[in-house]
Scaffold this active site. Structure first.
Site, PDB file in Angstrom:
ATOM      1  N   SER A 184       0.830  -1.207   0.000  1.00 41.41           N
ATOM      2  CA  SER A 184       0.000   0.000   0.000  1.00 41.41           C
ATOM      3  C   SER A 184       0.868   1.262   0.000  1.00 41.41           C
ATOM      4  O   SER A 184       1.705   1.419  -0.887  1.00 41.41           O
ATOM      5  CB  SER A 184      -0.952  -0.066   1.205  1.00 41.41           C
ATOM      6  OG  SER A 184      -1.943   0.904   1.082  1.00 41.41           O
ATOM      7  N   ASP A 215      -0.340  -4.262  -3.820  1.00 41.00           N
ATOM      8  CA  ASP A 215      -1.436  -3.307  -4.002  1.00 41.00           C
ATOM      9  C   ASP A 215      -1.002  -1.873  -3.649  1.00 41.00           C
ATOM     10  O   ASP A 215      -1.518  -1.273  -2.695  1.00 41.00           O
ATOM     11  CB  ASP A 215      -2.665  -3.736  -3.186  1.00 41.00           C
ATOM     12  CG  ASP A 215      -3.965  -3.437  -3.930  1.00 41.00           C
ATOM     13  OD1 ASP A 215      -3.941  -3.378  -5.175  1.00 41.00           O
ATOM     14  OD2 ASP A 215      -4.997  -3.246  -3.272  1.00 41.00           O
ATOM     15  N   ASP A 240       7.487   2.426  -9.789  1.00 43.01           N
ATOM     16  CA  ASP A 240       7.354   2.108 -11.213  1.00 43.01           C
ATOM     17  C   ASP A 240       8.544   1.243 -11.599  1.00 43.01           C
ATOM     18  O   ASP A 240       9.422   0.983 -10.771  1.00 43.01           O
ATOM     19  CB  ASP A 240       7.285   3.390 -12.065  1.00 43.01           C
ATOM     20  CG  ASP A 240       8.616   4.097 -12.123  1.00 43.01           C
ATOM     21  OD1 ASP A 240       9.314   3.963 -13.140  1.00 43.01           O
ATOM     22  OD2 ASP A 240       8.995   4.760 -11.129  1.00 43.01           O
ATOM     23  N   ASP A 276      12.440   1.685 -10.758  1.00 40.64           N
ATOM     24  CA  ASP A 276      12.944   1.727  -9.381  1.00 40.64           C
ATOM     25  C   ASP A 276      13.809   0.532  -8.992  1.00 40.64           C
ATOM     26  O   ASP A 276      14.467   0.560  -7.955  1.00 40.64           O
ATOM     27  CB  ASP A 276      11.777   1.866  -8.391  1.00 40.64           C
ATOM     28  CG  ASP A 276      11.094   3.226  -8.543  1.00 40.64           C
ATOM     29  OD1 ASP A 276      11.818   4.226  -8.726  1.00 40.64           O
ATOM     30  OD2 ASP A 276       9.853   3.282  -8.501  1.00 40.64           O
ATOM     31  N   HIS A 327      -7.883  -5.242  -0.428  1.00 36.71           N
ATOM     32  CA  HIS A 327      -6.537  -4.681  -0.297  1.00 36.71           C
ATOM     33  C   HIS A 327      -5.640  -5.624   0.520  1.00 36.71           C
ATOM     34  O   HIS A 327      -4.514  -5.911   0.134  1.00 36.71           O
ATOM     35  CB  HIS A 327      -6.707  -3.339   0.410  1.00 36.71           C
ATOM     36  CG  HIS A 327      -5.571  -2.394   0.306  1.00 36.71           C
ATOM     37  ND1 HIS A 327      -4.937  -2.097  -0.871  1.00 36.71           N
ATOM     38  CD2 HIS A 327      -4.962  -1.624   1.263  1.00 36.71           C
ATOM     39  CE1 HIS A 327      -3.986  -1.189  -0.634  1.00 36.71           C
ATOM     40  NE2 HIS A 327      -3.975  -0.900   0.648  1.00 36.71           N
TER      41      HIS A 327
END
Ligand SMILES: *[C@@H]1O[C@H](CO)[C@@H](O)[C@H](O)[C@H]1NC(C)=O
Length: 268
Positions: free
Chosen positions: A149, A173, A189, A192, A240
């Site tokens: 998250s 997620d 993204d 990285d 989630h």
């Protein structure tokens, strides 16, 4: 009309009270509100609190992978995804698991401030990672970063601060609110790390919808609910939370997960 004004006033006062309770940390690392805890087979019940400026190599299981786990908004070192993933990594892979705890900076009711604080969490974690690479047995492919998250976005910001490119980041997620339109420097993204894999379980609410990594997985088609969440009142929370659960299961599953490659978002 009076009632409406009263309601607005109450909300404004509550918001103010909340803003004051939200921690705006001092700049610079290390920071007392961002701590790092090492778990491995030597110390599974009593983790070692790491000093990011001075590591003690004998705290680590030499040669075994280092897995860094980053919690999300309202989390802490024993909260998801740590509770799901850490025991499996320690027991099945003999991993050195480092759980970051930046709970004070991401308290409930403080999402805006938590998003701002994610940069500092990332900077302080990068300071520790740079130290890890000074241990003589360390190699880039020994280090894996797992973020859930908001923690996945913390993982994505590491590339702004680490001295060498990370080998592998797993995003569970990754958080959407305030990130969906953010520049790549502020979110996870594929630039990285050498390899970025993402599990999307709540793509229509808390998590990101579009692919972000080298491999993006949409368990159960990434639909509007995950199995078992249909009747949950907090359906989005349930969806989630499935990302860390699926990931934990994937580590030592004997049956595996069936998948098929999708050409794009529509044809699946
Ligand atoms: C850590 O959090 C406390 C509030 O719990 C705050 O007063 C303090 O300034 C913070 N420390 C740093 C170094 O940011």
């Amino acid at each position: 009309m009076k009632l409406l004004l009263l309601a607005i006033l109450v909300v404004a006062v509550l918001d103010l009270a909340n803003t004051q309770a939200c921690i705006k940390p001092e700049a610079g690392c290390p920071n007392e509100n961002i701590t790092f805890w090492l778990y491995n087979l030597k110390n599974i019940k009593q983790p070692v609190l790491l000093n990011p400026l001075h590591l003690n190599p004998s705290d680590f299981l030499t040669g075994y992978p280092i897995e860094i786990i980053i919690h999300g908004y309202t989390g802490h070192r024993d909260f998801a995804p740590n509770n799901w993933i850490r025991p499996v990594l320690v027991l099945k892979k003999s991993a050195n698991v480092i759980s970051i705890d930046y709970g004070p900076l991401v308290r409930e009711g403080c999402y805006f401030q938590a998003v701002r604080n994610s940069r500092l969490a990332s900077e302080c974690l990068a300071q520790l990672i740079n130290k890890l690479f000074e241990m003589d047995w360390m190699r880039p492919d020994k280090l894996h970063v797992i973020g859930y998250s908001l923690g996945a976005q913390v993982a994505g910001q590491l590339s702004n601060y680490v001295e060498q490119k990370l080998d592998h980041i797993t995003g569970l997620d990754p958080a959407k609110p305030l990130f969906v339109n953010a520049p790549n420097a502020l979110k996870l993204d594929k630039s990285d790390a050498e390899f970025v894999d993402i599990i999307h379980t709540d793509p229509f609410e808390r998590g990101m919808l579009l692919p972000l990594g080298h491999a993006d997985f949409y368990p159960n088609g990434g639909g509007s609910y995950q199995p078992g969440c249909q009747n949950e009142i907090m359906r989005s929370t349930c969806n989630h939370d499935r990302a860390p659960q699926f990931y934990a299961e994937s580590i030592d599953s004997t049956v595996g997960f069936w998948g098929l490659k999708c050409e794009n978002m529509i044809n699946r």
